[in-house]
Structures are given as C-alpha cells and as structure tokens.
Design an enzyme around this catalytic site. Structure first.
Site, PDB file in Angstrom:
ATOM      1  N   CYS A  94       0.841  -1.204   0.000  1.00 41.55           N
ATOM      2  CA  CYS A  94       0.000   0.000   0.000  1.00 41.55           C
ATOM      3  C   CYS A  94       0.875   1.252   0.000  1.00 41.55           C
ATOM      4  O   CYS A  94       0.577   2.235  -0.684  1.00 41.55           O
ATOM      5  CB  CYS A  94      -0.947   0.002   1.193  1.00 41.55           C
ATOM      6  SG  CYS A  94      -2.165  -1.325   1.121  1.00 41.55           S
ATOM      7  N   THR A  95       1.961   1.210   0.749  1.00 44.21           N
ATOM      8  CA  THR A  95       2.914   2.322   0.760  1.00 44.21           C
ATOM      9  C   THR A  95       3.498   2.522  -0.637  1.00 44.21           C
ATOM     10  O   THR A  95       3.549   3.650  -1.136  1.00 44.21           O
ATOM     11  CB  THR A  95       4.033   2.053   1.793  1.00 44.21           C
ATOM     12  OG1 THR A  95       3.436   1.961   3.086  1.00 44.21           O
ATOM     13  CG2 THR A  95       5.080   3.150   1.771  1.00 44.21           C
TER      14      THR A  95
END
Length: 161
Positions: free
Chosen positions: A47-48
C-alpha cells in the site's frame, strides 16, 4: 458487486481528517475525471508503494486534470498519519464502516484472517460520474496498471465527438 463499466459510480461521503468536513465524491470531483484507489491497510508495504507511486507521478495526474482519492477501512487518524508520513497530497478517506468498499464490490471477508478489509482496486470515474475503467484484485501484492489508469483518464477527459 463491482460497478460495471458504463454504470453510475456509487456516490459516497467519507471522513479524511477528524475535524475537517467529509468529502462527497461527486462534489469533490468538480466535473473532472477521478481516480478512486482502494487499498487494504495503511502502513503495509505494498500500500505504501502504491500511494507513493501515485504521489510521485503527481505532475502526470495534474496534466490529465485528474482528481485522486484513496480509500481504506483504516480510521481517519491512521489514514491522516499515513498521508502525513508519506507526504501524500490527495485525501486518504476512512471507510471505517465498510459501506463504500461494499458498494464498490471490493470488500474482502477473509484478508489474512481479518474480516472487512478492502481488496486493492482502482476505478476511473468520468466527469459525469460514470465508471469508465475498473480493476480489482484480491491479491494484495499486485499493483494496478498506472499506465492503463492514465490512458483511461486521458480518454475520459477527451471531449465527446
């Protein structure tokens, strides 16, 4: 069920920062194409990577006149901290009640044993509120095809012939 291409995008209103007004998708879009990104959980590695890739391509999104919204089931406090730590310059909305992930058909009832986490998904919604591109993957390690998203946004931005 995921909205079909050509169907109206479900409207919603979600909090992004406690104390700030909630964002309504249809109003925030301001008649521009919208990239709607669902991500499973803040601070997770993929997600980062996803949100940083979108942040780093900010100039390309601006050239396309696209608005961007991220959505996860994390609380608004977690999303705000995630955005601040990564320098994300678009809202990361809290779908804590899981209503929007459900409306878009991306709610996962068994995400590594956790219930109610959204899958990774991306939607392009044109200025009229119609879904023009959709992608959904239950495999959280797979990122959306950002080139395909940009192509869909560019097409959605073209005047009708």
């Amino acid at each position: 069920m995921t909205p079909a291409i050509g169907s109206a995008a479900p409207d919603f209103e979600l909090t992004w920062r406690v104390g700030e007004p909630a964002i309504r998708r249809s109003a925030w879009q301001e008649g521009r194409p919208l990239v709607l990104l669902f991500y499973p959980l803040a601070f997770s590695p993929v997600c980062t990577d996803e949100l940083c890739a979108v942040r780093d391509d900010g100039a390309q999104w601006s050239e396309l006149d696209a608005r961007i919204l991220g959505v996860s089931v994390d609380s608004p406090w977690v999303n705000a901290r995630f955005a601040d730590e990564l320098g994300i310059d678009f809202p990361l909305l809290s779908d804590f009640n899981r209503e929007v992930a459900s409306a878009y058909g991306v709610l996962n009832d068994d995400y590594w044993g956790m219930r109610g986490v959204s899958d990774r998904a991306a939607f392009v919604i044109d200025a009229s509120g119609t879904v023009v591109w959709a992608w959904h993957s239950p495999d959280d390690a797979v990122l959306p095809d950002f080139e395909a998203i940009r192509a869909a946004v560019a097409e959605a931005s073209e005047p009708a012939r």
